[in-house]
Design an enzyme around this catalytic site. Structure first.
Site, PDB file in Angstrom:
ATOM      1  CG  ASP A 490      39.441  47.787  51.001  1.00 47.95           C
ATOM      2  OD1 ASP A 490      39.699  46.870  50.127  1.00 47.95           O
ATOM      3  OD2 ASP A 490      39.938  48.418  51.482  1.00 47.95           O
ATOM      4  CD  GLU A 491      38.841  47.494  43.783  1.00 41.61           C
ATOM      5  OE1 GLU A 491      39.682  47.391  44.285  1.00 41.61           O
ATOM      6  OE2 GLU A 491      38.300  47.869  42.952  1.00 41.61           O
ATOM      7  CD  GLU A 768      44.318  43.185  40.855  1.00 45.64           C
ATOM      8  OE1 GLU A 768      44.200  43.347  42.505  1.00 45.64           O
ATOM      9  OE2 GLU A 768      42.963  44.256  40.904  1.00 45.64           O
ATOM     10  CG  HIS A 789      40.889  40.552  40.052  1.00 42.76           C
ATOM     11  ND1 HIS A 789      40.543  40.765  41.260  1.00 42.76           N
ATOM     12  CD2 HIS A 789      40.835  41.228  39.052  1.00 42.76           C
ATOM     13  CE1 HIS A 789      40.466  42.415  40.684  1.00 42.76           C
ATOM     14  NE2 HIS A 789      40.346  42.680  39.921  1.00 42.76           N
TER      15      HIS A 789
HETATM   16  C1  BGC Z   1      39.896  46.825  39.871  1.00 44.88           C
HETATM   17  C2  BGC Z   1      39.594  46.473  39.247  1.00 44.88           C
HETATM   18  C3  BGC Z   1      39.307  47.421  37.858  1.00 44.88           C
HETATM   19  C4  BGC Z   1      40.422  48.600  37.723  1.00 44.88           C
HETATM   20  C5  BGC Z   1      39.930  49.592  36.623  1.00 44.88           C
HETATM   21  C6  BGC Z   1      40.511  48.200  40.542  1.00 44.88           C
HETATM   22  O1  BGC Z   1      40.737  47.581  41.525  1.00 44.88           O
HETATM   23  O2  BGC Z   1      39.914  45.522  41.176  1.00 44.88           O
HETATM   24  O3  BGC Z   1      39.864  44.585  38.399  1.00 44.88           O
HETATM   25  O4  BGC Z   1      38.699  47.385  36.580  1.00 44.88           O
HETATM   26  O5  BGC Z   1      40.013  48.928  38.986  1.00 44.88           O
HETATM   27  O6  BGC Z   1      41.190  50.054  37.021  1.00 44.88           O
END
Ligand code: BGC
Length: 915
Positions: A490-491, A768, A789
């Site tokens: 959810d991002e 990620e 990611h």
């Molecule tokens: C994201 C990252 C982003 C970061 C910032 C995360 O939740 O997935 O890729 O750059 O937040 O700190």
């Protein structure tokens, strides 16, 4: 002479003339970087072409363009709207149209021919075209319409709209202009308009809303016609940002559509969205990007997109007063369907769940075929990985339900796929399927922005090739209209830090000029009045203060990405358009700095760098770099890039002003973070890497910093410890300072933390975190553990630019002059890369066999290259079997640090080096 003889002579004569001309040809005509685009709203669009030749050292010396509104008149050179005649110029990319005033909606045809330095002139190219969008709103009378019924506000079924109309005369052309609040798909007489998904795309909707333009001439009938449109919540009013925010831009879905018809008798007519349209709901019961779609086939309204459908029980639409002055044409390639995948395995997990493995972590959806009873519900849940025990794992999706539900109407076989959602997945859990899961009935479809594929990299190491595959799939999955951090939880946001880190790699893999140009316009639009650049673009994060704040390495995307695009595509116009945004970011930094130090405020720092864990194999503390040291380096780098941009654009006052500032930023850095002997306050890889990459240290302190970096890497037994900000520069710094061998060691490291560790763990995309799945198969923190990611995939840039050695000369950007400088390692026997530039293919391949290195390169016509051949001296190299100085297309220019340097004209070359 009889007829037969005569025609034979004519034939041979024609052949002779055509071969004289055939050596150099024109191809790939582009308008605004697109082939035959429809919907250009620039009064002076830019034209580019490629020159293809089988000769070497071909350069354009002049060109001639002709543009007109009628294909025949253009090819016969009559009735032209632009015919500048023969223009003496080497330029073949981004030539600005400067003819008669262009008209909204009109289609223009064009051709080009060129003269080359060999004394030849080409034939006219095949004609190409572009069609204008709206230069203003004269004649654009469509009204915004919303459903005329009260919507169910919990599920929000997708509304559908229709309009019936008649055509009495013969149609010569028909063009549809469409946009929406939410997402739309449209049909005319049951045939889909275009083949794009998630239109109108995601922009900062309250400031910029894209419309799309379609040539729909082929979809109309004489007599009765019908337009049908369905709308989804999408980014406009669906959940964005995190699963708690919806209706970010508003809660009304709405449609704006105009169909302009030109009849063959020259008369025109428009069908517009207005109060004569009707609305209803149909089979999509709910649809959200994060949560998935529910489709109930029992609720289908057969034939609703056709003229014959009876819509007497539909509700008349509401007319809305939404703004039109924010409308803008679309240049970024839309999202389309791409690769499909069949199940590689269908199995039962230890928990007893039925799971399909598609073998690739991808972004898109699953098409299902099923035969069953009315009301049977097939539920598909999506996941990226299985857990330690082989069970379906969705915890890392956080609150995203990622679930599609298909309810059958019963009877014959039915095929389903969602429309307004996408998932990031490799595995799908299937429940409720009527019958046995047969692989033939399931197909995973990848969806992503339809950018041209431009890069190829391959080498003799299978794991590195898998890494490259993972980088490319990380890009595919996260370039769904905007550059996102991740596609599954959810991002799914346009995180600026991730985008800048990956932007140069992205530009190798795919043509991202228009994709990023669009996103940068939203960046400028969402930039605070104080100049601060938000963390995500479009900016949908909850606000904690009424001031926009920026962070190092994230907000710097405002400067880094336009500059990278300029280098890669030579796109000066884009640089100029972004310049005010670039400059106000630096001015913001100047404002928040004290004594030229940016050492206050929130920072992400070297996000997700290596942190020592319990039982860590290394006897070291974590690799956390002082966040303000990092910030100071980015402050300097962005100021430097702004200076470069000002130089290119001729803003001499700014060059002076920011050069003085840069000097102060570096002085402040030295005072605050460097001991007199050159030790940095943070003894981490990232600290040394950034200080060296951005020239923060005076020349005399650099060798020691390099030594300390190497020492640190050795301490960690050739493991990297860098995060999002250090990683993209790590190998570049090593190779730039003569330690490519150490970069290769890092690249080939298979244990955590390293690029190949996830590969060894079976990754098919970039993770990620360096340790998303630990060696004991347990997971990193589910709160932040995406398996798709792209940020760490930034190593791809080094593979192309350093290992294979394809780069552009910064003073001749866009590969007008390439720099070919491969770095080989005896740990590999070969590496090969190619790149489709606006001029054509640049490639570089090296191979080592029997103590001999071969280097094959290709340089496109109308460009040159500085080729650095890894060889001790001129005598140990040949090209095509000949000594270098005897090859007329090569100009030797000395040797340097183990490389022999030659300037090459266009063409293919085969170098052989005795090692
Ligand atoms: C994201 C990252 C982003 C970061 C910032 C995360 O939740 O997935 O890729 O750059 O937040 O700190």
């Amino acid at each position: 002479m009889n007829f037969c003889k005569l025609s034979l002579i004519t034939f041979f004569l024609a052949l002779a003339t055509s071969t004289a001309f055939s050596q150099t040809k024109i191809s790939n005509l582009l308008c605004e970087n697109l082939a035959n685009p429809v919907g250009i709203d620039k009064s002076h669009p830019r034209l580019s072409w490629q020159i293809v030749s089988d000769q070497r050292s071909v350069l354009q010396t002049a060109y001639e363009i002709r543009v007109g509104t009628d294909l025949n008149s253009v090819t016969s050179g009559t009735d032209l709207v632009w015919s500048p005649g023969r223009v003496l110029s080497e330029e073949s990319v981004h030539i600005i149209y400067s003819g008669e005033k262009l008209e909204s909606g009109k289609k223009y045809f064009w051709q080009v021919r060129i003269w080359d330095n060999k004394g030849g002139v080409t034939n006219w190219s095949e004609p190409a075209s572009w069609q204008m969008g709206l230069l203003d709103f004269t004649g654009f009378t469509a009204a915004w319409i919303s459903p005329g019924f009260k919507e169910d506000t919990t599920l929000r079924p997708c509304p559908v709209f229709r309009k019936k109309f008649q055509i009495a005369k013969k149609v010569s052309s028909a063009t549809a202009y469409i946009t929406a609040h939410g997402l739309y798909e449209a049909w005319i007489n049951g045939k889909r308009v275009g083949d794009a998904y998630f239109t109108p795309g995601w922009t900062s909707y309250n400031k910029r809303l894209q419309y799309q333009v379609y040539d729909v001439s082929a979809l109309l009938n004489t007599g009765d016609n019908a337009i049908g449109v369905i709308l989804g919540n999408g980014w406009y009013r669906g959940y964005v940002g995190y699963a708690v925010t919806k209706n970010f831009y508003g809660d009304d879905v709405a449609l704006l559509l105009q169909l302009n018809i030109v009849y063959s008798d020259g008369t025109t007519e428009s069908v517009i969205s207005d109060g004569t349209w009707t609305s209803s709901t149909e089979a999509i019961l709910s649809s959200e990007f994060f949560h998935g779609e529910t489709y109930d086939a029992r609720k289908e309204k057969p034939g609703w997109k056709l003229p014959s459908f009876n819509d007497s029980d539909w509700t008349v639409v509401d007319i809305r007063d939404f703004p039109r002055d924010i409308l803008t044409a679309t240049y970024a390639e839309p999202v389309r369907k791409h690769e499909t995948f069949k199940p590689v395995k269908i199995f039962k997990t230890p928990k007893g769940e039925q799971v399909i493995d598609f073998g690739q972590n991808l972004v898109g959806w699953v098409q299902v075929k099923a035969t069953g009873k009315a009301g049977d519900s097939i539920i598909l849940n999506h996941a990226e990985v299985l857990d330690k025990n082989g069970n379906f794992y969705t915890e890392n999706l956080r609150q995203a339900r990622a679930r599609d539900i298909f309810i059958l109407k019963g009877g014959a076989a039915e095929t389903f796929e969602p429309r307004f959602t996408f998932h990031g997945f490799r595995y799908v859990k299937v429940s409720g399927y009527p019958g046995v899961l047969n692989p033939a009935n399931f197909t995973a479809v990848a969806l992503y922005s339809d950018m041209p594929s431009t890069g190829y990299f391959n080498c003799s190491n299978r794991l590195i090739n898998q890494l490259q595959h993972n980088i490319q799939w990380g890009q595919k999955g996260n370039f769904v209209d905007i550059p996102t951090d991740c596609p599954q939880r959810d991002e799914r946001l346009g995180w600026t830090g991730d985008a800048q880190a990956f932007s140069r790699t992205a530009a190798f893999n795919m043509g991202v000029n228009n994709f990023f140009s669009k996103w940068l316009k939203d960046l400028s639009a969402d930039q605070g009045i104080n100049g601060a650049v938000p963390f995500v673009i479009p900016d949908v994060l909850p606000r904690y203060s009424n001031q926009t704040i920026g962070a190092a390495g994230w907000s710097d995307a405002a400067v880094i990405i336009p500059w990278n695009l300029y280098l890669h595509y030579g796109d000066r116009q884009l640089l100029n358009e972004q310049y005010p945004s670039m400059k106000s970011w630096i001015n913001y930094l100047q404002g928040v700095s004290k004594n030229d130090l940016w050492n206050t405020g929130f920072q992400f720092g070297d996000w997700l760098s290596y942190r020592a864990q319990e039982n860590d194999p290394f006897d070291y503390v974590s690799a956390v770099t002082d966040k303000h040291l990092v910030a100071q380096c980015f402050y300097a780098n962005s100021t430097q890039l702004l200076i470069h941009a000002a130089e290119v654009l001729g803003y001499t006052g700014d060059v002076e002003k920011y050069t003085a500032l840069l000097d102060k930023i570096k002085q402040a850095f030295l005072k605050e973070y460097v001991t007199p002997n050159g030790r940095l306050v943070s003894d981490t890889q990232t600290a040394y890497v950034l200080a060296l990459a951005f020239d923060m240290l005076p020349e005399k302190l650099r060798p020691q910093a390099v030594d300390r970096l190497i020492e640190n890497i050795r301490k960690y037994k050739y493991h990297l410890t860098t995060g999002f900000l250090g990683t993209p520069h790590l190998c570049h710094v090593l190779s730039r300072f003569g330690h490519a061998d150490v970069a290769f060691e890092l690249l080939l490291q298979e244990t955590y933390p390293s690029w190949l560790y996830p590969v060894k763990m079976g990754a098919t995309t970039i993770w990620e975190r360096w340790d998303g799945i630990r060696p004991d198969s347990t997971f990193q923190d589910a709160g932040m553990n995406s398996f798709n990611h792209y940020a760490y995939g930034a190593i791809g840039d080094w593979l192309y630019r350093v290992m294979a050695g394809i780069d552009t000369d910064e003073s001749n950007p866009g590969y007008k002059q390439s720099i070919i400088k491969p770095h080989y390692s005896l740990k590999f026997s070969a590496a090969s890369a190619s790149l489709q530039t606006y001029y054509g293919t640049v490639s570089s391949s090296w191979k080592i066999e029997n103590k001999k290195l071969t280097l094959d390169i290709e340089i496109p016509a109308n460009t040159t290259a500085m080729v650095h051949i890894p060889a001790k001296d001129l005598r140990s190299v040949t090209e095509g079997g000949k000594a270098l100085f005897t090859v007329p297309d090569l100009q030797t220019s000395g040797s340097e640090n183990g490389y022999v340097i030659v300037k090459a004209g266009s063409g293919k070359y085969h170098f052989l080096v005795e090692l």
